[in-house]
Motif scaffolding. Structure first.
Motif, PDB file in Angstrom:
ATOM      1  N   TRP A 123       0.836  -1.194   0.000  1.00 49.98           N
ATOM      2  CA  TRP A 123       0.000   0.000   0.000  1.00 49.98           C
ATOM      3  C   TRP A 123       0.875   1.250   0.000  1.00 49.98           C
ATOM      4  O   TRP A 123       1.979   1.258   0.542  1.00 49.98           O
ATOM      5  N   GLU A 124       0.341   2.308  -0.575  1.00 48.75           N
ATOM      6  CA  GLU A 124       1.027   3.589  -0.571  1.00 48.75           C
ATOM      7  C   GLU A 124       1.195   4.090   0.872  1.00 48.75           C
ATOM      8  O   GLU A 124       0.236   4.148   1.641  1.00 48.75           O
ATOM      9  N   ALA A 125       2.433   4.421   1.258  1.00 52.49           N
ATOM     10  CA  ALA A 125       2.729   4.993   2.583  1.00 52.49           C
ATOM     11  C   ALA A 125       2.203   4.125   3.721  1.00 52.49           C
ATOM     12  O   ALA A 125       1.686   4.632   4.727  1.00 52.49           O
ATOM     13  N   TRP A 126       2.377   2.818   3.599  1.00 52.92           N
ATOM     14  CA  TRP A 126       1.829   1.920   4.620  1.00 52.92           C
ATOM     15  C   TRP A 126       2.483   2.136   5.982  1.00 52.92           C
ATOM     16  O   TRP A 126       1.810   2.012   7.014  1.00 52.92           O
ATOM     17  N   ASP A 127       3.762   2.474   5.991  1.00 52.38           N
ATOM     18  CA  ASP A 127       4.421   2.753   7.274  1.00 52.38           C
ATOM     19  C   ASP A 127       3.780   3.948   7.968  1.00 52.38           C
ATOM     20  O   ASP A 127       3.634   3.966   9.193  1.00 52.38           O
TER      21      ASP A 127
END
Length: 209
Positions: A123-127
């Motif tokens: 996913w985009e920017a999961w962190d």
């Protein structure tokens, strides 16, 4: 409501269940009720998405999906919304960033299935997601092992609330996440479409993300 968006008071804990809901079904309603009970949520908002950036084809028209969702999920503490379409976000991280800014003092918990946790690192920017909101994982029996082996679970394993501590999730500072086992109906959006119970144009099944 602000600008057609749901109302929430400071201090409330709002669970967010995102997806195409193409179509919404009793399984969605079941996990929503379980999430409210297991994670101590004041409300759950269904975020009916315009589309999934990880999928090549779009879902059925938004109006049809919203109408169906409102028939399937009738509960005073569950709001069916098209928030992402209204605020113009594509990715979950963008949506969460906007909501946190629009609702100061409200605590958001991102809800997702264990299968989504397995691919969460794509996913985009999961962190950013896992370090800014609590995450509640709803697992079918047998799904926990593969989810626990995921990149996200390994990286943030020390922040998982273990055992029966899921009710503490809402009051825990992120990163914090928890599993709950939820026996689920075998009904699915894909099965409904295959059986012809949901007639829609441009069919696909983008779930969360």
């Amino acid at each position: 409501m602000k600008h057609g968006l749901p109302y929430a008071r400071r201090g409330q804990v709002i669970g967010l269940l995102g997806g195409s809901f193409d179509p919404a079904h009793d399984g969605h309603a079941h996990i929503t009720r379980e999430a409210m009970k297991r994670f101590g949520l004041d409300q759950v908002w269904w975020l009916v998405s315009p589309g999934n950036p990880l999928k090549p084809h779009g879902p059925a028209p938004m109006g049809e999906r919203l109408e169906r969702a409102r028939k399937v999920m009738q509960h005073p503490r569950v709001k069916i919304t098209d928030i992402e379409a209204k605020i113009g976000t594509v990715y979950t991280a963008q949506t969460l960033e906007h909501l946190k800014r629009m609702y100061p003092g409200v605590h958001f918990v991102w809800l997702m299935g264990a299968d989504n946790l397995a691919s969460f690192h794509h996913w985009e920017a999961w962190d950013w997601i896992i370090t800014h909101v609590q995450v509640g994982i709803l697992a079918r029996p047998g799904q926990r092992i593969s989810a626990r082996m995921s990149k996200a679970a390994r990286k943030y394993g020390r922040f998982r609330l273990k055992g029966r501590k899921g009710h503490l999730l809402a009051g825990s500072a992120p990163p914090a996440w928890a599993f709950v086992n939820v026996p689920m109906s075998d009904m699915s959006s894909t099965r409904l479409r295959a059986e012809g119970q949901w007639k829609a144009r441009d069919k696909s099944d983008p779930d969360q993300g």
